[in-house]
Write a protein that holds these residues in place. Structure first.
Motif, mmCIF file in Angstrom:
data_model
loop_
_atom_site.group_PDB
_atom_site.id
_atom_site.type_symbol
_atom_site.label_atom_id
_atom_site.label_comp_id
_atom_site.label_asym_id
_atom_site.label_seq_id
_atom_site.Cartn_x
_atom_site.Cartn_y
_atom_site.Cartn_z
ATOM 1 N N GLU A 1 -4.129 13.364 19.069
ATOM 2 C CA GLU A 1 -3.999 11.980 18.594
ATOM 3 C C GLU A 1 -3.026 11.902 17.416
ATOM 4 N N LEU A 2 -3.109 12.862 16.503
ATOM 5 C CA LEU A 2 -2.206 12.868 15.356
ATOM 6 C C LEU A 2 -0.764 13.075 15.801
ATOM 7 N N ASN A 3 -0.563 13.960 16.763
ATOM 8 C CA ASN A 3 0.784 14.221 17.273
ATOM 9 C C ASN A 3 1.346 12.993 17.972
ATOM 10 N N SER A 4 0.520 12.277 18.715
ATOM 11 C CA SER A 4 1.002 11.093 19.411
ATOM 12 C C SER A 4 1.338 9.974 18.425
ATOM 13 N N GLU A 5 0.569 9.857 17.339
ATOM 14 C CA GLU A 5 0.854 8.849 16.313
ATOM 15 C C GLU A 5 2.173 9.165 15.600
ATOM 16 N N ASN A 6 2.413 10.430 15.321
ATOM 17 C CA ASN A 6 3.654 10.832 14.650
ATOM 18 C C ASN A 6 4.865 10.607 15.563
ATOM 19 N N ASN A 7 4.693 10.797 16.832
ATOM 20 C CA ASN A 7 5.806 10.621 17.775
ATOM 21 C C ASN A 7 6.147 9.144 17.980
ATOM 22 N N GLU A 8 5.181 8.242 17.804
ATOM 23 C CA GLU A 8 5.445 6.814 17.980
ATOM 24 C C GLU A 8 6.272 6.243 16.855
ATOM 25 N N LYS B 1 -21.564 26.413 24.597
ATOM 26 C CA LYS B 1 -21.230 25.036 24.968
ATOM 27 C C LYS B 1 -20.906 24.206 23.728
ATOM 28 N N ALA B 2 -21.681 24.380 22.660
ATOM 29 C CA ALA B 2 -21.442 23.637 21.422
ATOM 30 C C ALA B 2 -20.088 24.008 20.824
ATOM 31 N N GLU B 3 -19.759 25.283 20.872
ATOM 32 C CA GLU B 3 -18.474 25.754 20.346
ATOM 33 C C GLU B 3 -17.317 25.181 21.159
ATOM 34 N N ARG B 4 -17.485 25.130 22.488
ATOM 35 C CA ARG B 4 -16.440 24.552 23.344
ATOM 36 C C ARG B 4 -16.235 23.077 23.050
ATOM 37 N N GLU B 5 -17.330 22.354 22.809
ATOM 38 C CA GLU B 5 -17.224 20.928 22.475
ATOM 39 C C GLU B 5 -16.512 20.735 21.142
ATOM 40 N N LYS B 6 -16.808 21.583 20.163
ATOM 41 C CA LYS B 6 -16.164 21.499 18.861
ATOM 42 C C LYS B 6 -14.655 21.749 18.986
ATOM 43 N N ILE B 7 -14.297 22.756 19.760
ATOM 44 C CA ILE B 7 -12.879 23.083 19.969
ATOM 45 C C ILE B 7 -12.181 21.931 20.683
ATOM 46 N N ALA B 8 -12.836 21.337 21.671
ATOM 47 C CA ALA B 8 -12.250 20.224 22.410
ATOM 48 C C ALA B 8 -12.044 19.023 21.489
ATOM 49 N N ALA B 9 -12.992 18.767 20.585
ATOM 50 C CA ALA B 9 -12.868 17.649 19.646
ATOM 51 C C ALA B 9 -11.699 17.889 18.693
ATOM 52 N N GLN B 10 -11.543 19.107 18.203
ATOM 53 C CA GLN B 10 -10.421 19.429 17.317
ATOM 54 C C GLN B 10 -9.102 19.277 18.051
ATOM 55 N N GLN B 11 -9.071 19.701 19.294
ATOM 56 C CA GLN B 11 -7.855 19.593 20.108
ATOM 57 C C GLN B 11 -7.495 18.118 20.320
ATOM 58 N N GLN B 12 -8.508 17.304 20.562
ATOM 59 C CA GLN B 12 -8.283 15.875 20.794
ATOM 60 C C GLN B 12 -7.750 15.210 19.519
ATOM 61 N N GLU B 13 -8.312 15.585 18.371
ATOM 62 C CA GLU B 13 -7.831 15.033 17.097
ATOM 63 C C GLU B 13 -6.366 15.398 16.861
ATOM 64 N N SER B 14 -6.031 16.642 17.111
ATOM 65 C CA SER B 14 -4.649 17.074 16.882
ATOM 66 C C SER B 14 -3.694 16.384 17.862
#
Length: 56
Positions: free
Chosen positions: A48-55, A33-46
């Protein structure tokens, strides 16, 4: 148990174990569960970065 039967059963067990090792299951590897949360957080960060670059 006679000797032939005992030898036959031990060889049969050995073959069965060897055969089981050859056929690995298609079940995916367990992710904690902890590993899944970590992966989800990394995915969310990436995302957010992609959406900022696209704007811009």
């Amino acid at each position: 148990m006679n000797r032939k039967k005992k030898i036959y059963e031990t060889l049969k067990k050995k073959d069965k174990r060897a055969n089981a090792k050859l056929h690995k299951s298609n079940k995916p590897r367990y992710i904690s569960k902890a590993e899944r949360e970590k992966i989800a957080a990394q995915q969310q960060e990436s995302d957010e970065l992609n959406s900022e670059n696209n704007e811009h």
